[in-house]
Design a protein around this motif. Structure first.
Motif, mmCIF file in Angstrom:
data_model
loop_
_atom_site.group_PDB
_atom_site.id
_atom_site.type_symbol
_atom_site.label_atom_id
_atom_site.label_comp_id
_atom_site.label_asym_id
_atom_site.label_seq_id
_atom_site.Cartn_x
_atom_site.Cartn_y
_atom_site.Cartn_z
ATOM 1 N N SER A 19 -4.594 3.667 -2.612
ATOM 2 C CA SER A 19 -3.242 3.346 -1.616
ATOM 3 C C SER A 19 -2.991 4.276 -0.736
ATOM 4 O O SER A 19 -2.563 4.395 0.391
ATOM 5 N N SER A 68 -11.227 2.682 -10.513
ATOM 6 C CA SER A 68 -10.174 2.083 -9.535
ATOM 7 C C SER A 68 -8.770 2.756 -9.954
ATOM 8 O O SER A 68 -8.022 2.390 -10.822
ATOM 9 N N ILE A 114 -5.687 2.796 -8.449
ATOM 10 C CA ILE A 114 -4.897 1.981 -7.445
ATOM 11 C C ILE A 114 -4.073 2.840 -6.288
ATOM 12 O O ILE A 114 -4.195 2.661 -5.320
ATOM 13 N N ASP A 141 -2.867 0.990 -13.423
ATOM 14 C CA ASP A 141 -4.357 0.805 -13.868
ATOM 15 C C ASP A 141 -4.704 -0.582 -13.615
ATOM 16 O O ASP A 141 -6.152 -1.223 -13.832
ATOM 17 N N GLY A 142 -3.716 -1.302 -12.762
ATOM 18 C CA GLY A 142 -3.916 -2.664 -12.599
ATOM 19 C C GLY A 142 -3.995 -3.774 -13.702
ATOM 20 O O GLY A 142 -4.003 -5.071 -13.440
ATOM 21 N N LEU A 169 2.638 1.455 -3.547
ATOM 22 C CA LEU A 169 1.673 2.012 -4.460
ATOM 23 C C LEU A 169 1.228 3.267 -4.407
ATOM 24 O O LEU A 169 0.991 4.028 -5.455
ATOM 25 N N ALA A 196 -5.251 4.938 1.822
ATOM 26 C CA ALA A 196 -4.735 3.781 2.870
ATOM 27 C C ALA A 196 -3.673 4.018 3.963
ATOM 28 O O ALA A 196 -3.656 3.824 5.027
ATOM 29 N N ILE A 218 -11.628 4.440 0.601
ATOM 30 C CA ILE A 218 -10.623 3.437 0.189
ATOM 31 C C ILE A 218 -11.397 2.329 -0.618
ATOM 32 O O ILE A 218 -11.008 1.854 -1.900
ATOM 33 N N THR A 219 -12.542 1.851 0.033
ATOM 34 C CA THR A 219 -13.159 0.780 -0.624
ATOM 35 C C THR A 219 -14.003 1.209 -1.989
ATOM 36 O O THR A 219 -14.037 0.466 -2.962
ATOM 37 N N ILE A 229 -12.157 0.912 -4.812
ATOM 38 C CA ILE A 229 -11.956 -0.463 -5.480
ATOM 39 C C ILE A 229 -12.823 -1.036 -6.230
ATOM 40 O O ILE A 229 -13.195 -1.446 -7.297
ATOM 41 N N ILE A 230 -13.993 -0.952 -5.501
ATOM 42 C CA ILE A 230 -15.415 -1.699 -6.008
ATOM 43 C C ILE A 230 -16.228 -0.423 -6.698
ATOM 44 O O ILE A 230 -17.278 -0.780 -7.184
ATOM 45 N N SER A 239 0.807 -1.201 -0.261
ATOM 46 C CA SER A 239 0.130 -0.008 0.198
ATOM 47 C C SER A 239 0.768 1.268 -0.060
ATOM 48 O O SER A 239 0.509 2.036 -0.832
#
Lengths: 326, 293
Positions: A298, A292, A294, A74-75, A68, A301, A283-284, A287-288, A65
């Motif tokens: 992070s 997104s 990242i 972009d994952g 990143l 986070a 943070i959540t 992600i969802i 975390s």
């Protein structure tokens, strides 16, 4: 999560009943000196497997975390990771309309929990500690919210707060146009509405911790105090409360952690819409949610991690130091 | 009020009566939200939408409960939860008791550091690690091992993170507990040539039964109640444990609060059963960490 252990550490007391005492100048502590090679391998596994699992999934990811947070990614594929330095943080602190409100709400969450349900839980514990009739029954009622999952709690309180069909508005007639109160949607109200639900749960938790603490108070202290003519309040203030110090430390840490972790209730209540933003929710959502990002997620986070560690590390060091001295 | 009367029941006094009135009133207020949910769940939606929710019932039925149970396929999701919770609880207890055994019985330099790492890890908010964890779970391919072919969206993935996260707290509690056991116990066994594993399995573990029972109860309830990991790490409705499935149900039936209330209450029933049956273990588990067990 702390121990006020006053017992001597077992190693100090352990005089082996028999067995070859090595003639070396310092006897190794514990059982080390009698281990075969196989035992050492077994021990390595016993300590190693859990540690590897825990460190890999909790600490390596926590470090990831941090790493990143200084990149944009972009994952898709590792080669698209770009180093962007402090960019994510700059954006976060300056032009994210949700970030500072979220920090503020996390702080408010803690302040409310420590000022309202915590003292109330202590008060209940003191009353229930008096060996009164029905004590078990009362305890169960206060403790029930701690057992029920936070997700379920969120749904139950939605039924209380629902502006059209909820208990509160139906009782006070605020579900009609003209004097309509939107407990869930109104950004000025919804945080306080959720905090009432959170306090409802936190009270029982604190009550249980304090009840355990009070059980450890020496009854002769109370007797001495009442023989000296102190009334109930004086006894509590001058005799009982000071002996609850270890419990108070735990309560403080638990409450801070609870405030930083707050998530489920808000997510179920209104998905952390305007008025109830929290760091955990931001943070959540990263992600969802729709976007997104990242690196950006992070970075939030990392803020949460730094605040958490600022609490966790001093607390653990103090705890373990006490154990060492014991 | 004197506190001398610890051994005998205090005689009835106005202050005592007042205290009972206060406690009973507060306890009722505490139960009110749950009672309200039960009341709403027992009434047909058509009735409440006509008469409003604050009204005398014409009829009370269990229809909402049976509908919620069948329409949402609740047994299936309960099964999903059990597939995650049972292994997670057992593996957590096994692994954390091993670590605890090691740090409490063998005074290597490591042990304080090890406990620190475990305990601190357990205190971290879950969201701190979720972004990389989510990516990691998407990266790990497990063809044929999990339904999804990845760690993501699989019961295995949830078991792993529960074990990793919860073993911190359990290792801490169990190590304190094991340190209270007399050292001569294992010392003698070792002199007699018992292996380390035997010491752990046959001597130390049986003595830790009370602590293990308390932690097991606590873990069962925590893992059953978990919502966050389930929301983020499971995406297919089919694979969801009961908590995140309930979240879906409420999205589907948001027009019928009575049905959602019934679903939420049904979801809570297993935890309540565990709590009422194992109340003592649960409470002592919570306070084990806070005080000397």
């Amino acid at each position: 999560m702390t121990t006020d252990t006053t017992s001597k550490s077992p190693e100090a007391a352990a005089v082996p009943p028999s067995g070859p005492a090595p003639v070396t100048k310092r006897v190794p502590q514990g059982h080390k000196r009698l281990l075969t090679r196989r035992d050492r391998i077994t021990l390595g596994f016993m300590a190693g497997v859990p540690t590897i699992l825990h460190v890999a999934l909790v600490w390596v990811t926590a470090l990831a975390s941090i790493a990143l947070a200084f990149t944009s990614w972009d994952g898709i594929g590792f080669d698209s990771i770009k180093w962007v330095g402090l960019d994510n943080f700059r954006q976060l602190f300056t032009d994210n309309p949700q970030f500072w409100p979220a920090v503020e709400h996390n702080v408010i969450w803690f302040v409310v929990l420590i000022l309202v349900p915590t003292p109330f839980g202590l008060f209940l514990a003191v009353q229930l500690d008096k060996k009164i009739r029905f004590s078990r029954l009362y305890q169960t009622a206060f403790f029930l919210p701690v057992v029920v999952s936070l997700a379920v709690t969120g749904f139950v309180w939605q039924l209380v707060y629902n502006p059209d069909t909820g208990l509160i508005n139906s009782l006070i007639g605020a579900n009609k146009p003209g004097h309509y109160i939107d407990w869930i949607g109104d950004p000025k109200l919804n945080l306080w509405a959720v905090l009432i639900a959170a306090s409802w749960r936190h009270t029982g938790y604190m009550m249980i911790l304090y009840l355990a603490g009070l059980k450890g108070v020496d009854p002769s202290l109370r007797e001495a105090s009442s023989l000296d003519g102190a009334n109930e309040w004086q006894t509590f203030k001058n005799v009982i409360f000071p002996t609850l110090r270890p419990t108070n430390t735990v309560v403080l840490v638990v409450t801070i952690i609870e405030a930083l972790r707050a998530f489920d209730l808000v997510f179920v209540f209104n998905k952390g819409a305007q008025g109830t933003e929290l760091l955990s929710i931001l943070i959540t959502n990263n992600i969802i949610g729709e976007s997104s990002r990242i690196g950006y997620g992070s970075a939030i986070a990392v803020v949460l991690l730094v605040i958490s560690l600022a609490v966790i590390i001093p607390y653990l060091i103090a705890t373990f130091r006490k154990e060492r001295q014991a | 009020m004197s506190t001398l009367a610890l051994k005998t029941r205090t005689p009835i006094r106005p202050a005592r009566i007042l205290l009972h009135v206060f406690l009973a009133g507060t306890a009722l207020a505490w139960l009110a939200p749950l009672l309200w949910a039960i009341y709403a769940a027992l009434r047909p939606y058509s009735e409440t939408s006509n008469k409003g929710y604050v009204s005398w019932p014409d009829k009370l039925t269990f229809d909402n409960f049976t509908n919620a149970f069948q329409q949402s396929d609740m047994l299936h999701y309960l099964g999903n939860t059990l597939i995650i919770a049972i292994p997670a609880v057992l593996i957590t207890l096994l692994l954390s008791s091993m670590v605890a055994f090691y740090v409490s019985r063998f005074d290597f330099r490591l042990n304080i550091a090890l406990l620190l790492v475990f305990t601190a890890g357990n205190l971290l908010p879950q969201q701190v690690i979720i972004t990389p964890l989510y990516r990691l779970y998407l990266l790990v391919d497990l063809p044929g091992i999990t339904m999804s072919g990845k760690l993501y969206d699989s019961a295995l993935g949830l078991v792993l993170i529960h074990v990793a996260f919860q073993s911190g707290f359990c290792a801490f509690v169990l190590s304190n507990y094991m340190r209270m056991l007399p050292h001569e116990l294992t010392e003698a066994a070792l002199v007699d040539g018992a292996s380390v594993w035997r010491m752990y399995w046959q001597i130390v573990l049986p003595l830790c039964k009370p602590a293990m029972a308390a932690l097991g109860t606590l873990l069962s309830i925590w893992i059953y109640n978990d919502f966050f990991w389930a929301i983020v790490l499971i995406s297919t409705g089919e694979n969801m444990p009961i908590t995140s499935a309930l979240n879906n149900l409420s999205g589907q039936y948001f027009t019928d609060p009575n049905l959602v209330a019934a679903g939420a209450l049904l979801t809570a029933i297993p935890t309540l059963i565990v709590y009422f049956v194992l109340q003592r273990q649960f409470v002592s588990g919570l306070t084990l960490g806070a005080n000397k067990g």
